[in-house]
Each structure stands twice: as C-alpha cells, then as structure tokens.
Design an enzyme around this catalytic site. Sequence first.
Site, mmCIF file in Angstrom:
data_model
loop_
_atom_site.group_PDB
_atom_site.id
_atom_site.type_symbol
_atom_site.label_atom_id
_atom_site.label_comp_id
_atom_site.label_asym_id
_atom_site.label_seq_id
_atom_site.Cartn_x
_atom_site.Cartn_y
_atom_site.Cartn_z
ATOM 1 N N HIS A 1 -9.520 0.888 4.970
ATOM 2 C CA HIS A 1 -8.263 1.146 5.682
ATOM 3 C C HIS A 1 -8.551 2.111 6.836
ATOM 4 O O HIS A 1 -9.377 3.024 6.704
ATOM 5 C CB HIS A 1 -7.221 1.739 4.718
ATOM 6 C CG HIS A 1 -5.845 1.769 5.319
ATOM 7 N ND1 HIS A 1 -5.472 2.711 6.238
ATOM 8 C CD2 HIS A 1 -4.782 0.940 5.155
ATOM 9 C CE1 HIS A 1 -4.219 2.471 6.610
ATOM 10 N NE2 HIS A 1 -3.783 1.405 5.975
ATOM 11 N N LYS B 1 0.131 4.260 -0.302
ATOM 12 C CA LYS B 1 -0.511 5.452 0.292
ATOM 13 C C LYS B 1 -0.253 6.677 -0.601
ATOM 14 O O LYS B 1 -0.168 6.541 -1.819
ATOM 15 C CB LYS B 1 -0.040 5.653 1.736
ATOM 16 C CG LYS B 1 -0.238 4.377 2.566
ATOM 17 C CD LYS B 1 -0.081 4.572 4.042
ATOM 18 C CE LYS B 1 -0.277 3.232 4.742
ATOM 19 N NZ LYS B 1 -0.226 3.341 6.209
ATOM 20 N N ASN C 1 0.866 -1.185 0.000
ATOM 21 C CA ASN C 1 0.000 0.000 0.000
ATOM 22 C C ASN C 1 0.900 1.232 0.000
ATOM 23 O O ASN C 1 1.473 1.579 1.030
ATOM 24 C CB ASN C 1 -0.889 -0.054 1.259
ATOM 25 C CG ASN C 1 -1.729 1.194 1.425
ATOM 26 O OD1 ASN C 1 -1.814 2.027 0.519
ATOM 27 N ND2 ASN C 1 -2.361 1.325 2.587
ATOM 28 N N GLU D 1 -5.240 -5.046 10.578
ATOM 29 C CA GLU D 1 -4.217 -4.023 10.795
ATOM 30 C C GLU D 1 -4.497 -3.286 12.110
ATOM 31 O O GLU D 1 -5.291 -2.323 12.118
ATOM 32 C CB GLU D 1 -4.229 -3.012 9.647
ATOM 33 C CG GLU D 1 -3.950 -3.623 8.292
ATOM 34 C CD GLU D 1 -3.410 -2.582 7.320
ATOM 35 O OE1 GLU D 1 -2.314 -2.802 6.799
ATOM 36 O OE2 GLU D 1 -4.062 -1.550 7.106
ATOM 37 N N GLU E 1 -7.039 4.600 7.892
ATOM 38 C CA GLU E 1 -6.853 6.015 7.559
ATOM 39 C C GLU E 1 -8.082 6.582 6.856
ATOM 40 O O GLU E 1 -8.434 7.747 7.022
ATOM 41 C CB GLU E 1 -5.579 6.185 6.708
ATOM 42 C CG GLU E 1 -4.322 5.949 7.550
ATOM 43 C CD GLU E 1 -3.131 5.421 6.793
ATOM 44 O OE1 GLU E 1 -3.101 5.483 5.544
ATOM 45 O OE2 GLU E 1 -2.203 4.910 7.460
ATOM 46 N N GLY F 1 2.543 2.123 10.848
ATOM 47 C CA GLY F 1 3.509 3.216 10.711
ATOM 48 C C GLY F 1 4.211 3.589 12.005
ATOM 49 O O GLY F 1 4.828 4.642 12.093
ATOM 50 N N SER G 1 3.533 -2.207 10.452
ATOM 51 C CA SER G 1 4.981 -2.277 10.695
ATOM 52 C C SER G 1 5.577 -3.642 10.357
ATOM 53 O O SER G 1 6.511 -4.105 11.018
ATOM 54 C CB SER G 1 5.317 -1.872 12.137
ATOM 55 O OG SER G 1 4.941 -0.533 12.360
#
Length: 253
Positions: A98, A11, A9, A170, A100, A176, A216
């Site tokens: 996702h 992003k 991904n 996730e 985000e 991240g 991560s």
Amino acid sequence: MRKRIVAGNWKMNKTYEEALSLVSEIDNMVKDEVNGDVTVIVAPPFPFLQGVGKLTQGNDLMHLAAQNVSEHESGAFTGEVSAGMLKSVGVQYVIIGHSERRMYHHEDAQTLYKKLKAAIAQGITPIFCCGEPLDERDADRHFDYVGKQLHDSLSYLSNEEFDKVVVAYEPIWAIGTGRTASSQQAQEMHAYIREQLSRMFDAEAAFNCSILYGGSCNPGNAKELFSQPDVDGGLIGGASLKSRDFTDIIKSF
Ligand code: PGA
C-alpha cells in the site's frame, strides 16, 4: 477465473467494539442483499483479526485480510507479524505494498517481493498495490511508474506463485482525497497493468488476474468504475468504514 472482489481496508481506525459492530452490520447486509458472484474482504487492524474473523466465518461471501505482513518467517523482529501467524488466525488475504506503507514505512520493491513470497508460501493471497503520485501523472509518466512498480516486485515470482496474486491500482492522488480517477483513466491503467503482467507471466494468468481500483471509490462512482472491462472490483478505504456505503459498493457490480 477472474474474481470480482470488493475489499475494505480499514487502516488504523475503530476500537475493537466498533470493529465487531461494523463487521456484523456488513455481514448481515451482505447476507440479505448480495448475490453470490462477488468476493467480499474486510481488512481490520491486526488485534481485531481473530474477533472479526469469527463473525465472518459463517458467510461464504466474506473473507478476512490483514493490512500488512512481515517478510520474515519468525524470530527477533519486535512488533512484526508473520504470514504463519496470520494463517493461524484464519487470514486469507493480505494487502502488500500500500502507498502508505511504501511512503511512511519505507517499504521498497525488494521488501515487497519478500512479503509476497512469505504470504504465498502460507497460502495467503496477496493484494499487491501499485499507483503513481500526482507529479508522475502530471508529467505523463504514470504508465512507466506503475510498470516499474510491477516489474520490481512481481517479476521474480514464478507463474505458479503469480496465479495467487490480486493487483490493486491506487493512484496516490486519489487516496482519501475525494478525487477519484475517471473510469477511463482507471480502465486505461488497468489494461496497461494486464498487458505488463502478460509480458511477465503467461497470458492466461494475466487474463485471470483480478485488478482492483482504489482511491475515493464510493457508492456514487463504483458502478461506472466496475463496469470497465479490466476493473474487477475495488479496494475501498474511507467508504469501507460505513456498512451502508460499503454494501452499496459491493452491490455496484
Ligand atoms: P480511500 O482509500 O478509499 O479512502 O481513498 C483507498 C485505500 O487507501 O485503499
């Protein structure tokens, strides 16, 4: 059959030139170093899909994903991109839900359900993301939290529709942050997800569903994570932006 999948991904990163270089490097490394038993997916930003797709076309292991899709088919939705449009430029997978997008774009369970339907109707495989924030884990409510996410968006699909879905777990606290879930934490959540899926859909479909871990994941921890019986691969953010790291993760099976 449950597929082994590693998806990158990207992003909102890279220029067009950089995206083309990255995918060429990955494509070459995958051709040289990876055996045929893994599905490799790259998810560049929308404007790069067609260009990146042209470079992955000749490699059977490589597949193209979008990072988002509209729940609508067409019409006056400025800035949106439909599943049909994605299909027409060769997109095979799409990331849906996702954290985000849930967080910054307020995508709720019902919207995600509509996006799942829109993608499946075009023959695009959704990679449906779920995962809990840190406070839910600290309060020991992570299973219920993820179970509700699955139920609220997936349970309205038919068995036939669900057959096309890939799930990615996730945990938000791992995305991240450099703090990955332990292989034991990943395995117990993946087993729980599979069990929930088997309650919503037929047992065979749940057994065959690929469940990816994301958060991560890197070349140092991928092997241990992927060796868990219910971890069928990874959804990779930061490490997918470096061809060497991404390829090493792919080789971790
Ligand atoms: P990360 O991101 O690998 O950078 O933690 C994963 C993701 O958000 O898909």
